[in-house]
Design an enzyme around this catalytic site. Structure first.
Site, PDB file in Angstrom:
ATOM      1  N   HIS A 139      -2.654   4.008  -5.566  1.00 49.70           N
ATOM      2  CA  HIS A 139      -1.722   5.077  -5.930  1.00 49.70           C
ATOM      3  C   HIS A 139      -2.242   6.423  -5.433  1.00 49.70           C
ATOM      4  O   HIS A 139      -3.412   6.566  -5.074  1.00 49.70           O
ATOM      5  CB  HIS A 139      -1.551   5.135  -7.450  1.00 49.70           C
ATOM      6  CG  HIS A 139      -2.778   5.607  -8.170  1.00 49.70           C
ATOM      7  ND1 HIS A 139      -3.920   4.835  -8.274  1.00 49.70           N
ATOM      8  CD2 HIS A 139      -3.050   6.779  -8.803  1.00 49.70           C
ATOM      9  CE1 HIS A 139      -4.837   5.500  -8.954  1.00 49.70           C
ATOM     10  NE2 HIS A 139      -4.342   6.696  -9.275  1.00 49.70           N
ATOM     11  N   ASP A 175      -1.981  10.481  -7.173  1.00 47.92           N
ATOM     12  CA  ASP A 175      -1.730  11.042  -8.499  1.00 47.92           C
ATOM     13  C   ASP A 175      -0.486  11.924  -8.511  1.00 47.92           C
ATOM     14  O   ASP A 175      -0.320  12.805  -7.658  1.00 47.92           O
ATOM     15  CB  ASP A 175      -2.930  11.880  -8.960  1.00 47.92           C
ATOM     16  CG  ASP A 175      -4.185  11.049  -9.195  1.00 47.92           C
ATOM     17  OD1 ASP A 175      -4.040   9.875  -9.591  1.00 47.92           O
ATOM     18  OD2 ASP A 175      -5.293  11.568  -8.980  1.00 47.92           O
ATOM     19  N   HIS A 226      -5.895   5.919  -3.770  1.00 50.06           N
ATOM     20  CA  HIS A 226      -7.143   5.412  -4.328  1.00 50.06           C
ATOM     21  C   HIS A 226      -6.863   4.322  -5.351  1.00 50.06           C
ATOM     22  O   HIS A 226      -5.756   4.198  -5.882  1.00 50.06           O
ATOM     23  CB  HIS A 226      -7.992   6.539  -4.934  1.00 50.06           C
ATOM     24  CG  HIS A 226      -7.332   7.305  -6.038  1.00 50.06           C
ATOM     25  ND1 HIS A 226      -6.333   8.226  -5.829  1.00 50.06           N
ATOM     26  CD2 HIS A 226      -7.546   7.293  -7.392  1.00 50.06           C
ATOM     27  CE1 HIS A 226      -5.950   8.756  -6.981  1.00 50.06           C
ATOM     28  NE2 HIS A 226      -6.667   8.199  -7.946  1.00 50.06           N
ATOM     29  N   ARG A 280     -12.099  14.600 -14.852  1.00 49.30           N
ATOM     30  CA  ARG A 280     -11.398  14.899 -13.606  1.00 49.30           C
ATOM     31  C   ARG A 280     -10.701  16.238 -13.695  1.00 49.30           C
ATOM     32  O   ARG A 280     -10.081  16.563 -14.720  1.00 49.30           O
ATOM     33  CB  ARG A 280     -10.354  13.811 -13.307  1.00 49.30           C
ATOM     34  CG  ARG A 280      -9.789  13.856 -11.896  1.00 49.30           C
ATOM     35  CD  ARG A 280      -8.493  13.075 -11.795  1.00 49.30           C
ATOM     36  NE  ARG A 280      -7.392  13.796 -12.417  1.00 49.30           N
ATOM     37  CZ  ARG A 280      -6.189  13.270 -12.618  1.00 49.30           C
ATOM     38  NH1 ARG A 280      -5.922  12.028 -12.314  1.00 49.30           N
ATOM     39  NH2 ARG A 280      -5.218  14.021 -13.204  1.00 49.30           N
TER      40      ARG A 280
END
Length: 292
Positions: A117, A119, A267, A282
């Site tokens: 995917h 983000d 990723h 993150r």
């Protein structure tokens, strides 16, 4: 390999390796990813360091920094060099609105990112990129690798006829899909984003074309019937997942930060360490509208 594919790969693997004055760089593969050494990310970057890091980022798309001691504020400060910070979707009460805590334990039923995917592609302005900093590794310091796939090269390895067909198409990205795929309903406070993006976009900084569809968020290609769209998207997803040439693999250690371009790569966070614990945080960076 077809001649057009050989040409695309040769263009990447035979280009002169850039040299950097303010840090050292070691590629992970000839086509994707690099480890950076010689920088302390807790300190303010010099203009020369910032300029060279931007060049390395646009060249390698995934940058790995080992042995970094970063407070949350220093983490955000480094991300802020590259743009405004992207807010977390549905932050927990009392949490920092720009830090997403990543944690998997023996009680986890699923983990974030366990599948190919990019983000937040349903956003009108998908994020420029993310910086993930791992603070706790699974027992034995093994497992939890992240795979990355080069979406520029994914496009370039397609046949000229397929590239020409995709260039004129758009796809709807729907922020509700990850919820419905899990049998859930988005919470009422979530303003569900839905955006139509070109299937092939030009990178906002480099102008290089890349494939911009991914299974969790892409609903359908708007110019095709559902049956045609499903078949074409399935082929493109299989192309990304089953072409090892596109991939690099980052093996995490505690105190490692990875910065990836959310437009140039997809990723996949590998969940191979259950029931052990892995933790990190993150920070994402604001992007801009994407154009074909």
């Amino acid at each position: 390999m077809e001649p057009y594919a050989l040409e695309a790969v040769a263009h990447l693997t035979t280009r002169p390796a850039p040299s950097y004055d303010t840090f050292s760089l070691t590629p992970l593969t000839p086509v994707l990813g690099a480890e950076i050494a010689g920088l302390d990310l807790s300190r303010t970057l010099t203009p020369a360091q910032e300029k060279e890091l931007r060049h390395a980022f646009h060249t390698h798309h995934v940058l790995v920094f080992r042995d970094q001691d970063l407070t949350p504020e220093q983490h955000k400060g480094f991300a802020g060099v590259f743009g405004d910070l992207h807010p977390v979707t549905l932050p927990a009460e009392g949490s920092d609105p720009h830090i997403l805590e990543i944690k998997a334990t023996k009680d986890s039923k699923a983990v974030a990112g366990n599948g190919w995917h990019s983000d937040g592609t349903a956003d009108a302005e998908p994020s420029l990129g993310s910086m993930l900093y791992i603070t706790t590794m699974p027992e034995g310091d093994v497992g939890g690798d992240t795979l990355f796939a080069n979406m520029h090269l994914a496009y370039e390895l397609l046949s000229p006829a397929m590239r020409g067909f995709l260039d004129g198409l758009t796809a709807l990205h729907d922020g509700a899909l990850p919820w419905t795929a899990a049998g859930q309903t988005p919470p009422p406070e979530y303003d569900v984003p839905r955006t139509e993006h070109p299937v092939v976009v030009r990178h906002p900084e480099t102008g290089r074309r890349l494939l911009f569809v991914n299974a969790p968020y892409t609903s359908h290609i708007t110019q095709l019937s559902r049956t045609e769209s499903d078949a074409l998207l399935a082929m493109l997803y299989a192309h990304v997942a089953r072409t090892p040439l596109l991939h690099c693999r980052v093996r995490w250690q505690e105190r490692t930060l990875v910065f990836w371009d959310n437009r140039s790569v997809q990723h996949h966070a590998v969940w191979d360490y259950f029931p052990h614990t892995r933790e990190g945080r993150r920070v994402a960076i604001d992007g801009q509208p994407l154009k074909g």
